[in-house]
Design a protein around this motif. Structure first.
Motif, PDB file in Angstrom:
ATOM      1  N   GLY A  83       0.816  -1.190   0.000  1.00  0.00           N
ATOM      2  CA  GLY A  83       0.000   0.000   0.000  1.00  0.00           C
ATOM      3  C   GLY A  83       0.859   1.253   0.000  1.00  0.00           C
ATOM      4  N   THR A  98      -4.558   7.124   2.125  1.00  0.00           N
ATOM      5  CA  THR A  98      -3.915   5.824   1.983  1.00  0.00           C
ATOM      6  C   THR A  98      -4.643   4.951   0.970  1.00  0.00           C
ATOM      7  N   TYR A 142      -4.576   0.618  -0.021  1.00  0.00           N
ATOM      8  CA  TYR A 142      -4.052  -0.672   0.412  1.00  0.00           C
ATOM      9  C   TYR A 142      -4.321  -1.747  -0.622  1.00  0.00           C
ATOM     10  N   SER A 143      -3.364  -2.665  -0.747  1.00  0.00           N
ATOM     11  CA  SER A 143      -3.605  -3.861  -1.527  1.00  0.00           C
ATOM     12  C   SER A 143      -4.715  -4.665  -0.858  1.00  0.00           C
ATOM     13  N   GLN A 154      -5.552  -5.295   3.105  1.00  0.00           N
ATOM     14  CA  GLN A 154      -6.615  -4.421   3.599  1.00  0.00           C
ATOM     15  C   GLN A 154      -7.184  -4.932   4.908  1.00  0.00           C
ATOM     16  N   THR A 208      -1.962  -0.774   8.631  1.00  0.00           N
ATOM     17  CA  THR A 208      -2.281   0.642   8.792  1.00  0.00           C
ATOM     18  C   THR A 208      -1.038   1.459   8.486  1.00  0.00           C
ATOM     19  N   HIS A 266      -2.854   1.484  -7.679  1.00  0.00           N
ATOM     20  CA  HIS A 266      -2.019   0.492  -7.022  1.00  0.00           C
ATOM     21  C   HIS A 266      -0.773   0.237  -7.850  1.00  0.00           C
TER      22      HIS A 266
END
Lengths: 117, 108
Positions: free
Chosen positions: A49, A58, A60-61, A65, A69, B96
């Protein structure tokens, strides 16, 4: 010059959490995103991420997820990555990295996290 | 989500040419970057924007991208080229980073 310096090796018990820091220098921290990746022993690079160091947003992958954090301290030009609910499969080297125009141009030295009872 | 596919391994004799492929759906529309990683070391960028070499990367390294396959070509392979090589793109739909699974280049 651009530097990303990570915190040291961590040995943690299953079920615990770990927080890794990435102290940056040599560039304007809030103008860049800091990404986090990990690499289990003998395995591929996995992207986890990223955090927008300016506004704290942020991404996240999906693989991480809910368990990872990302945060940052702009006054200390430092980014943080915390993983919770660790299992032996989380044993890996964790990297922070700076991304410029879609590619990684600077890496931290890596932090080994060992999950063991 | 977007995915990149690389062959797990490739073996090449010294002095020959290594071609490391990176497959993805219409990857030609994406900008592909390449990294080299030796055992126990941090990855190093060897190609960015598909065809640009960072300073210090020899001219033996080149890149191309067509159709569904991007390729990193290493001419005149040397023992020091033995490493894992990863391709990477930015997925602008999800914001991503996407990596290929890596190719282990062995110099015979």
């Amino acid at each position: 010059q651009v530097q990303l310096v990570q915190s040291g090796t961590e040995v943690v018990k299953p079920g615990a959490s770990v927080k890794v820091s990435c102290r940056t220098s040599g560039f304007t921290f809030i103008h860049y995103a800091v990404h986090w990746l990990r690499q289990a022993p003998g395995q591929r690079l996995d992207w986890m991420g990223w955090i927008n160091s300016g506004n704290g947003d942020t991404k996240y992958s999906q693989d991480f997820q809910g368990r990872v954090t990302l945060s940052r301290d702009t006054s200390a030009t430092t980014a943080f990555m915390e993983v919770s609910g660790l299992t032996s499969e989380d044993t890996a080297v964790y990297y922070c990295a700076r991304v410029t125009d879609g590619y990684i141009d600077s890496w931290g030295q890596g932090t080994l996290v060992v999950v063991s009872s | 989500s977007y995915a990149l596919t690389q062959p797990p391994s490739l073996s090449v004799a010294p002095g020959k040419t290594a071609r490391i492929s990176c497959g993805g759906d219409n990857v030609r529309t994406k900008t592909v970057h390449w990294y080299k990683q030796r055992p126990g070391q941090t990855p190093v960028l060897v190609m960015y924007y598909g065809t640009d070499r960072p300073s210090g990367i020899p001219e033996r390294f080149s890149g191309s991208n067509s159709g569904n396959t991007a390729t990193l070509t290493i001419s005149g392979v040397e023992a020091g080229d033995e490493a894992d090589y990863y391709c990477q793109v930015w997925d602008d739909i999800t914001d991503h980073v996407v990596f290929g699974g890596g190719t282990k280049l062995t110099v015979l």
